[in-house]
Enzyme design. Structure first.
Site, PDB file in Angstrom:
ATOM      1  N   GLU A 179     -20.929  12.059 -13.519  1.00 51.47           N
ATOM      2  CA  GLU A 179     -21.706  11.013 -12.910  1.00 51.47           C
ATOM      3  C   GLU A 179     -23.035  10.627 -13.839  1.00 51.47           C
ATOM      4  O   GLU A 179     -23.622  11.739 -14.630  1.00 51.47           O
ATOM      5  CB  GLU A 179     -22.475  11.489 -11.623  1.00 51.47           C
ATOM      6  CG  GLU A 179     -23.067  10.477 -10.843  1.00 51.47           C
ATOM      7  CD  GLU A 179     -23.133  11.310  -8.997  1.00 51.47           C
ATOM      8  OE1 GLU A 179     -23.126  10.358  -8.278  1.00 51.47           O
ATOM      9  OE2 GLU A 179     -23.671  12.332  -9.119  1.00 51.47           O
ATOM     10  N   SER A 239      -0.223   4.225   1.146  1.00 48.54           N
ATOM     11  CA  SER A 239      -0.739   4.881   2.316  1.00 48.54           C
ATOM     12  C   SER A 239      -0.432   4.138   3.596  1.00 48.54           C
ATOM     13  O   SER A 239      -0.555   2.979   3.833  1.00 48.54           O
ATOM     14  CB  SER A 239      -2.189   4.833   2.603  1.00 48.54           C
ATOM     15  OG  SER A 239      -2.572   5.442   3.649  1.00 48.54           O
ATOM     16  N   LYS A 292     -10.386   2.822 -16.151  1.00 45.55           N
ATOM     17  CA  LYS A 292     -10.622   1.266 -15.660  1.00 45.55           C
ATOM     18  C   LYS A 292     -10.656   0.404 -16.841  1.00 45.55           C
ATOM     19  O   LYS A 292     -10.235  -0.706 -16.808  1.00 45.55           O
ATOM     20  CB  LYS A 292     -11.672   1.317 -14.572  1.00 45.55           C
ATOM     21  CG  LYS A 292     -11.353   1.919 -13.172  1.00 45.55           C
ATOM     22  CD  LYS A 292     -10.187   1.465 -12.519  1.00 45.55           C
ATOM     23  CE  LYS A 292     -10.736   0.002 -11.983  1.00 45.55           C
ATOM     24  NZ  LYS A 292      -9.494  -0.778 -11.089  1.00 45.55           N
ATOM     25  N   VAL A 313     -19.793  -1.443  -3.205  1.00 45.08           N
ATOM     26  CA  VAL A 313     -19.441  -2.404  -1.992  1.00 45.08           C
ATOM     27  C   VAL A 313     -20.129  -1.600  -0.648  1.00 45.08           C
ATOM     28  O   VAL A 313     -19.498  -0.451  -0.378  1.00 45.08           O
ATOM     29  CB  VAL A 313     -18.179  -2.954  -1.769  1.00 45.08           C
ATOM     30  CG1 VAL A 313     -18.090  -3.945  -0.520  1.00 45.08           C
ATOM     31  CG2 VAL A 313     -17.666  -3.458  -2.943  1.00 45.08           C
ATOM     32  N   ASP A 347       0.810  -1.317  -0.103  1.00 46.44           N
ATOM     33  CA  ASP A 347      -0.046  -0.134   0.058  1.00 46.44           C
ATOM     34  C   ASP A 347       0.779   1.170   0.080  1.00 46.44           C
ATOM     35  O   ASP A 347       1.814   1.151   0.689  1.00 46.44           O
ATOM     36  CB  ASP A 347      -0.905   0.114   1.224  1.00 46.44           C
ATOM     37  CG  ASP A 347      -2.427   0.851   0.893  1.00 46.44           C
ATOM     38  OD1 ASP A 347      -2.017   1.858   0.472  1.00 46.44           O
ATOM     39  OD2 ASP A 347      -3.278   0.236   1.448  1.00 46.44           O
ATOM     40  N   LYS A 367     -18.466   1.086 -13.562  1.00 40.29           N
ATOM     41  CA  LYS A 367     -18.249   2.186 -14.478  1.00 40.29           C
ATOM     42  C   LYS A 367     -17.320   2.096 -15.499  1.00 40.29           C
ATOM     43  O   LYS A 367     -17.230   3.194 -16.237  1.00 40.29           O
ATOM     44  CB  LYS A 367     -17.917   3.350 -13.202  1.00 40.29           C
ATOM     45  CG  LYS A 367     -18.838   3.321 -12.264  1.00 40.29           C
ATOM     46  CD  LYS A 367     -18.294   4.496 -11.173  1.00 40.29           C
ATOM     47  CE  LYS A 367     -19.388   4.902 -10.184  1.00 40.29           C
ATOM     48  NZ  LYS A 367     -19.733   3.495  -9.245  1.00 40.29           N
ATOM     49  N   SER A 415     -17.817   0.221   2.238  1.00 39.83           N
ATOM     50  CA  SER A 415     -16.297   0.342   1.747  1.00 39.83           C
ATOM     51  C   SER A 415     -15.993   1.776   1.827  1.00 39.83           C
ATOM     52  O   SER A 415     -16.764   2.913   1.947  1.00 39.83           O
ATOM     53  CB  SER A 415     -16.237  -0.136   0.318  1.00 39.83           C
ATOM     54  OG  SER A 415     -16.793   0.707  -0.579  1.00 39.83           O
TER      55      SER A 415
END
Length: 345
Positions: free
Chosen positions: A248, A10, A120, A147, A8, A108, A150
């Site tokens: 969106e 972070s 993506k 999800v 990760d 998406k 999440s």
């Protein structure tokens, strides 16, 4: 598994997930070694070194910027993380003999109206292209919706807004989304990854879509409060409609076409999606890299338009870092010339 290696960028998130997993491992008496490694998906030498050191067999690649309006306003970073992060991590996997590489993708990516979804889908194209190079690494993608609870999902936001006394903000009264729980999503990703033959695009059965406004109403009720509206002006919490955000759309899809088949798991389907030859993808990747270096959001958009099937941007470019230093190509003649130049390349 014998060992879990968590990579990760972070430090705080790495600390949190390692702490939670260590607690689960100890409580259940599992004999699983756990390692937490700091690193970026964009740093191929670092990722390669980690994979080689720990003899990694399976990679679940979830590193992506996924918040639609934020990525819409930070175009080059979305491209860097979502496309180049996937490519470099996948190449590191190939060079170190990783057996299975699973990309955690998104609904998406289907006929996207935003940069996040388009990047993506481009990441999916990269893995589909690599899968044809006869490497020993099996690449597959798992595409699903939201999800519940999440990081960055609407549920924690609604919970926070209700506790603060409202209002609960919903972008549009008709907006709908697919949802599943964290355990459901995790288990299906694991199972789909084990089915991959190479270049597979798996789609999870998300059930029926949920109207976000109805989700907000249910959460208000579940927290012991009454909704305030025209019929109940004395209610506790109101819903405020704020309008669709940049990029969106009202509903998401899981399939680009109708070419889908079942698998041995009833909740997992295999989609047959159009892909691109690896030689062509390499050219586009090189052009994307040059556009990112120049912070040229317009050219990035045009490249995505020419490569991602069904990409139709919902808005003008809203990345202020770009629009602030170079005004958009407003005149249609300029735009047509720009697109013609890309096609010629």
């Amino acid at each position: 598994p014998k060992r879990l290696v968590l990579l990760d960028i972070s430090e705080f998130q790495l600390y949190e997930i390692k702490r939670k997993l260590r607690s689960d491992i100890d409580r259940n008496g599992f004999q699983v070694e756990l390692d937490g490694i700091l690193g970026s998906a964009l740093d191929r030498p670092r990722v390669e070194m980690v994979m080689r050191t720990f003899a990694v067999q399976t990679v679940y690649h979830a590193a992506a910027y996924k918040h639609v309006p934020i990525v819409e306003r930070n175009v080059t970073e979305g491209v860097q993380n979502n496309i180049f992060g996937t490519w470099r991590t996948a190449e590191a996997a190939m060079s170190t003999g990783v057996e299975t590489f699973v990309l955690v993708s998104t609904d998406k990516a289907v006929r996207p109206t935003n940069v996040m979804g388009a990047t993506k889908r481009f990441a999916e194209l990269v893995l589909q292209g690599l899968a044809k190079l006869n490497s020993n690494t099996r690449f597959s993608m798992v595409r699903f919706g939201n999800v519940l609870d999440s990081s960055g999902s609407v549920v924690p936001l609604f919970r926070e807004q209700i506790r603060a006394g409202g209002p609960v903000t919903v972008t549009h009264p008709d907006i709908i989304r697919y949802f599943m729980t964290i355990p459901e999503a995790a288990q299906l990703v694991l199972q789909a990854g084990s089915m991959g033959q190479g270049g597979d695009v798996f789609v999870l059965d998300m059930g029926e879509p949920v109207r976000i406004a109805e989700l907000a109403r249910r959460m208000i009720g579940l927290m012991g409060l009454d909704m305030a509206d025209d019929a109940h002006p004395d209610g506790d919490i109101a819903i405020e409609y704020t309008g669709l955000r940049p990029g969106e759309k009202l509903y998401e899809e899981l399939l680009i076409g109708d070419n889908v088949s079942g698998t041995q798991h009833p909740a997992i389907m295999r989609a047959e999606e159009v892909d691109l030859a690896w030689a062509d993808l390499l050219e586009w990747l090189q052009r994307l890299e040059q556009a990112v270096e120049r912070n040229d959001c317009w050219e990035i958009r045009e490249i995505l338009l020419l490569t991602v099937n069904g990409y139709v941007p919902a808005d003008d470019i809203v990345d202020k870092v770009w629009t602030g230093i170079e005004p958009p190509l407003a005149r249609s003649a300029d735009r047509e010339e720009h697109v013609d130049r890309l096609y010629r390349h």
